[in-house]
Design a protein around this motif. Structure first.
Motif, mmCIF file in Angstrom:
data_model
loop_
_atom_site.group_PDB
_atom_site.id
_atom_site.type_symbol
_atom_site.label_atom_id
_atom_site.label_comp_id
_atom_site.label_asym_id
_atom_site.label_seq_id
_atom_site.Cartn_x
_atom_site.Cartn_y
_atom_site.Cartn_z
ATOM 1 N N UNK A 15 0.788 -1.237 0.000
ATOM 2 C CA UNK A 15 0.000 0.000 0.000
ATOM 3 C C UNK A 15 0.813 1.276 0.000
ATOM 4 N N UNK A 16 2.078 1.212 -0.375
ATOM 5 C CA UNK A 16 2.876 2.428 -0.403
ATOM 6 C C UNK A 16 3.249 2.886 0.992
ATOM 7 N N UNK A 17 3.647 4.134 1.095
ATOM 8 C CA UNK A 17 4.138 4.670 2.357
ATOM 9 C C UNK A 17 2.998 5.314 3.136
ATOM 10 N N UNK A 18 2.852 4.976 4.429
ATOM 11 C CA UNK A 18 1.742 5.529 5.206
ATOM 12 C C UNK A 18 2.050 6.909 5.765
ATOM 13 N N UNK A 19 0.988 7.635 6.073
ATOM 14 C CA UNK A 19 1.112 8.851 6.872
ATOM 15 C C UNK A 19 0.968 8.454 8.337
ATOM 16 N N UNK A 76 -9.682 -3.680 10.790
ATOM 17 C CA UNK A 76 -9.710 -4.475 9.565
ATOM 18 C C UNK A 76 -8.552 -4.233 8.630
ATOM 19 N N UNK A 77 -7.668 -3.297 8.973
ATOM 20 C CA UNK A 77 -6.571 -2.916 8.070
ATOM 21 C C UNK A 77 -5.277 -3.676 8.383
ATOM 22 N N UNK A 78 -5.416 -4.906 8.827
ATOM 23 C CA UNK A 78 -4.264 -5.687 9.276
ATOM 24 C C UNK A 78 -3.236 -5.900 8.163
ATOM 25 N N UNK A 79 -3.707 -6.214 6.965
ATOM 26 C CA UNK A 79 -2.775 -6.490 5.867
ATOM 27 C C UNK A 79 -1.916 -5.272 5.547
ATOM 28 N N UNK A 80 -2.552 -4.110 5.526
ATOM 29 C CA UNK A 80 -1.775 -2.903 5.238
ATOM 30 C C UNK A 80 -0.850 -2.551 6.396
ATOM 31 N N UNK A 81 -1.286 -2.804 7.621
ATOM 32 C CA UNK A 81 -0.427 -2.540 8.773
ATOM 33 C C UNK A 81 0.856 -3.366 8.687
#
Length: 426
Positions: A234-238, A410-415
């Motif tokens: 998912x790219x780089x998070x803020x 629910x955002x476990x994969x992106x985490x």
């Protein structure tokens, strides 16, 4: 030959045949002979290594073709002793008779076995996964606690006795021990790893979690333990820092170390936004404590009535406290979980934040093993059910510090995907 490779590398070596499972078990046996008398992470098992050797040979016979081997082929895993495991008693750190505690095998344990894993053994837990500690010590300094309640699982992974171990979290029992022991811990979104077959504490906030040595291992373990895992890039998070009363619960020295961690992430190019959050943390803490007490009393109702004299004082006091929680207060506490999540994620939406960053514990592991440390930094994320990860983030006076990363429900994969870059920057 595997020496001290973390989970993903060890599993690959076992699957390809570069290392035989019985060879790996021999390596772990030698390591345990050196480390286990000091740290006491595992429950005693008279024929542990003979059993594992037999199971490894049976596994080799079943999967003689490397191309058919499952993802955790031959990987020994530690299992916290509130998880039921076929062939093992469940004692839950208590003197309550095991027949009053043991039940059908946990869904998570069965998933690991179906993926080719071997059960190294049961790991020490505080009594009934609350605060009464067992004998386990921190591998980094045995004068200090490894945290709790998943004490043995965290210490076993940190000491290299196994590359993966199961734990549970009802307040802070995965993230805090991971932080204290300098390893990776993952607490999923509430319910995303099945809780079946795990002795309940407070079912509204009980989570199955796990420990590994690095993020790549956490991703492999998640792909097995989650019922529907969907890998993402998912790219780089803020990143967000939750300023205010919540963050002020950390010790001043830990706050300084946390500020240094944030500085390193900013230097690595991350966009970090400081936002006021959890101004009502005292109310959240009280609400969660009432919920845990009331549901623990309900979970132990029949058992406590029959075996009250077997319960440690801290656990018995919690159950008695739970008896005093009214139905309305319990309903309000349960409702508060969703309200907190909506408030936190509303702020994330407004401020464009993907991941909250905060200390994994108020400070490094406290001295002594009579106290497993304060879970206050983990509590709101358990209450809201949001996924959280602990990442190794340096040390303070030789004791590990962990950075806690929290994403949307629910955002476990992106985490997990984001955690790799964050961990590298640290």
């Amino acid at each position: 030959m595997i020496d001290d490779e973390p989970l993903a590398a060890a599993a690959r070596s076992l699957r390809t045949g570069e290392t035989d499972p019985d060879e790996y078990i021999g390596t772990l046996e030698g390591r345990a002979e050196q480390a286990e008398p000091r740290i006491e992470a595992l429950l005693d098992e008279p024929d542990r290594w003979g059993r594992l050797d037999r199971e490894a040979r049976a596994l080799e016979a079943r999967f003689d073709d490397p191309t058919t081997r499952p993802p955790l082929y031959g990987v020994p895993v530690g299992v916290k002793d509130i998880f039921n495991v076929e062939g093992f008693e469940t004692k839950a750190g208590s003197t309550v008779p095991s027949e009053a505690v043991t039940g059908p095998e946990a869904t998570s344990v069965r998933a690991l076995r179906d993926a080719g894993a071997l059960v190294l053994g049961k790991t020490v837990t505080t009594e009934f996964a609350y605060f009464e500690p067992g004998p386990t010590r921190n591998p980094h300094d045995t004068d200090h606690t490894p945290g709790g309640s998943s004490s043995g699982s965290a210490a076993a992974v940190a000491a290299g006795l196994c590359p993966l171990a199961l734990g549970s979290q009802t307040i802070g029992s995965v993230i805090r021990p991971a932080a204290f022991c300098g390893i990776v811990g993952l607490k999923p979104t509430y319910g995303r790893i099945p809780i079946g077959g795990v002795l309940p504490v407070a079912p509204s906030v009980d989570h199955v979690g796990f420990f590994t040595q690095d993020v790549a291992g956490a991703e492999l373990a998640a792909s097995v333990l989650y019922e529907h895992w969907r890998p993402e890039n998912s790219g780089e998070p803020t990143l967000g820092v939750p300023e205010g009363p919540y963050l002020e619960q950390a010790d001043p020295t830990a706050r300084e170390a946390f500020d240094e961690q944030i500085t390193r992430l900013e230097a690595a190019g991350y966009d970090v936004r400081r936002v006021e959050l959890l101004a009502d943390i005292e109310d959240v803490n009280e609400r969660h404590q009432a919920l845990v007490a009331a549901e623990t009393a309900l979970s132990h109702s029949e058992r406590f009535a029959a075996y009250e004299e077997h319960y440690a004082e801290a656990t018995a006091d919690l159950i008695r406290e739970g008896h005093a929680v009214g139905v309305g207060e319990l309903c309000d506490a349960r409702t508060g979980r969703g309200a907190l999540r909506e408030a936190v994620e509303g702020t994330m939406d407004r401020e464009g934040i993907d991941v909250w960053l905060c200390p994994g514990a108020p400070g490094p592991a406290p001295e002594g093993i009579d106290d497993t440390g304060d879970p206050v930094m983990n509590l709101p994320w358990t209450h809201s059910g949001q996924p959280a990860m602990a990442l190794p983030a340096g040390d303070l006076d030789g004791l590990p510090l962990g950075l806690q990363c929290v994403a949307r429900y629910g955002d476990d994969e992106r985490l997990v995907a984001w955690a790799e870059g964050i961990a590298s920057a640290l």
